[in-house]
Design an enzyme around this catalytic site. Sequence first.
Site, PDB file in Angstrom:
ATOM      1  N   HIS A   1       0.838  -1.206   0.000  1.00  0.00           N
ATOM      2  CA  HIS A   1       0.000   0.000   0.000  1.00  0.00           C
ATOM      3  C   HIS A   1       0.877   1.262   0.000  1.00  0.00           C
ATOM      4  CE1 HIS A   1      -3.707   2.299   1.175  1.00  0.00           C
ATOM      5  NE2 HIS A   1      -2.800   3.114   1.675  1.00  0.00           N
ATOM      6  N   GLU A   2       1.788   1.344   0.942  1.00  0.00           N
ATOM      7  CA  GLU A   2       2.616   2.553   1.044  1.00  0.00           C
ATOM      8  C   GLU A   2       3.525   2.692  -0.182  1.00  0.00           C
ATOM      9  OE1 GLU A   2       1.704   4.680   3.113  1.00  0.00           O
ATOM     10  OE2 GLU A   2       0.478   3.347   4.352  1.00  0.00           O
TER      11      GLU A   2
ATOM     12  N   HIS B   1       1.632   4.440  -2.830  1.00  0.00           N
ATOM     13  CA  HIS B   1       1.680   5.898  -2.671  1.00  0.00           C
ATOM     14  C   HIS B   1       3.025   6.433  -3.169  1.00  0.00           C
ATOM     15  CE1 HIS B   1      -1.997   6.758  -0.482  1.00  0.00           C
ATOM     16  NE2 HIS B   1      -1.725   5.920   0.488  1.00  0.00           N
TER      17      HIS B   1
ATOM     18  N   GLU C   1      -5.005   7.742  -2.899  1.00  0.00           N
ATOM     19  CA  GLU C   1      -5.496   6.480  -2.349  1.00  0.00           C
ATOM     20  C   GLU C   1      -5.813   5.493  -3.479  1.00  0.00           C
ATOM     21  OE1 GLU C   1      -4.919   6.692   0.721  1.00  0.00           O
ATOM     22  OE2 GLU C   1      -5.669   4.718   1.276  1.00  0.00           O
TER      23      GLU C   1
HETATM   24 ZN    ZN Z   1      -3.111   5.199   1.960  1.00  0.00          ZN
END
Ligand code: ZN
Length: 500
Positions: free
Chosen positions: A265-266, A269, A295
């Site tokens: 997830h990170e 980003h 997101e």
């Molecule tokens: Zn996030």
Amino acid sequence: MELKEMITKYKDYRDRMKAISYAEYMISWDAETEAPINSVEERSKQIGMLSQMSYEIERSEEYINIVKKLYQELDSLDDLLKIEIKKVHKELMQSLKIPMNELVEYSILLSKAHSTWKDAKLSSNYNIFKDTLKEIIDFNKKMVKYLETEELKGYNVLLDQYEEGMTKDKYDKFFNLLKEEIVPLVKQINSLPNQENKLSNRLFDINKQKVFADYLMKVMCFDKTRGLMKESEHPFTSGFGTSDVRVTNHYYEDLILSSIFSAIHELGHATYEQQCDSKLDETLLTGGTSMAMHESQSRFYENIVGRSYEFWKRHYPVLQNLFTEELKDVTLEDFYKCANYVECSLIRTEADELTYPLHIMVRYEIEKMIIEQDIDVNELPIIWNKLYKEYLGIDVPCDKLGILQDVHWAGGSFGYFPTYALGSAYGAQFLNSMKKDIDFNEALSNDNLQIINDWLKDKVHRFGQTKTPDEILNYATGESFDAKYFVEYLKTKFKNIYNL
Ligand code: ZN
């Protein structure tokens, strides 16, 4: 002042503000990762000083006048500066609408609210927090009044702050579709006999988890010469331009999936940040264009890429090699099911891909009532619990696992939550278009994420904040936001997993 001179002066102000925010960025990164406990007091003092310095620049008469004049001369500016001045002017005009003394009062309220909320959460007692919450709500309602325009009224003012162009009408349409299509699917899955979660009650050495997180950085083509990964209590990403993008992760011995999917997830980003056009670095337009767009990238990698069968077909043997004993009786199919285990749970941040947007829907419904109706704060936990029953079919046993779980409202963030669900939905719309251009599944099973990164760079990342979310969606997918892609994606994936 000549136009040329004005531009030079503006850039000088901007560079000074950027230097201050770079210092703030480094300090807060350090505070979240490695700073010694007793450095808090000195740090707060210096941070206070830095924010005062940037405030003095931003509210100086000369700076305000230059921005106003450049805004009148938009047509004479180069393309990039034009976009930047439009953005800066909009934000400045908004902030000037709120009286200074009220802003100061509000920031004092928020700094106290955080610890009140923490106390309330620890003792699972909403009554401790409710009066503070009421004050925060009242301020937000007042702020809405200051910021209202011909086009934007009420809750729409706040929604637009987090996601330009999104309104209650558009969100209502989105969430209504989820109510019609996803709530029944979740109920159907929930009524199936309990599926075994093979990963529960197993322990995984943390150092080996870190080795795997490092492996994931390679898989995702994260450029370590322009970024790094450390540890923090809650995983997050922060960046300053394209050359310094940092992520954190957190490791639990009994939750291997947590560190794996937090990392992906990170890193999602981070990929967005690293893949911006580097010529935006010196402007105020680098980084993600909006909350939901950011997101959309993290969730695209976490869920659409990271929780796919093809991804694990390629990478599960590596994980199994690291944890030979722990995973010896867990097959690829078992692991894939565990990564997509649907469970109606109480905590948003631990929710699976399918039920996650329903947690957001609860918060969205409540925020609408809070901002647009005169709702009694005493009623909020009751409404919260009722909506959890309605959408997720579960009873909320206490405030800690209910209305007190998130920090957002204590931080004055209303209008932020819906962007989380919207981000997932943007991701599915991107997938639909991406599949027309590249062989998505083959890229996953051949460990060729670069081809996916390249598509996203070209269609989304490189633009930074020079395009609005709607412009990016139109450029990348040929149309504005449409929730049908998300609903279709979820239904296909989870009906398949649960043989429905
Ligand atoms: Zn996030």
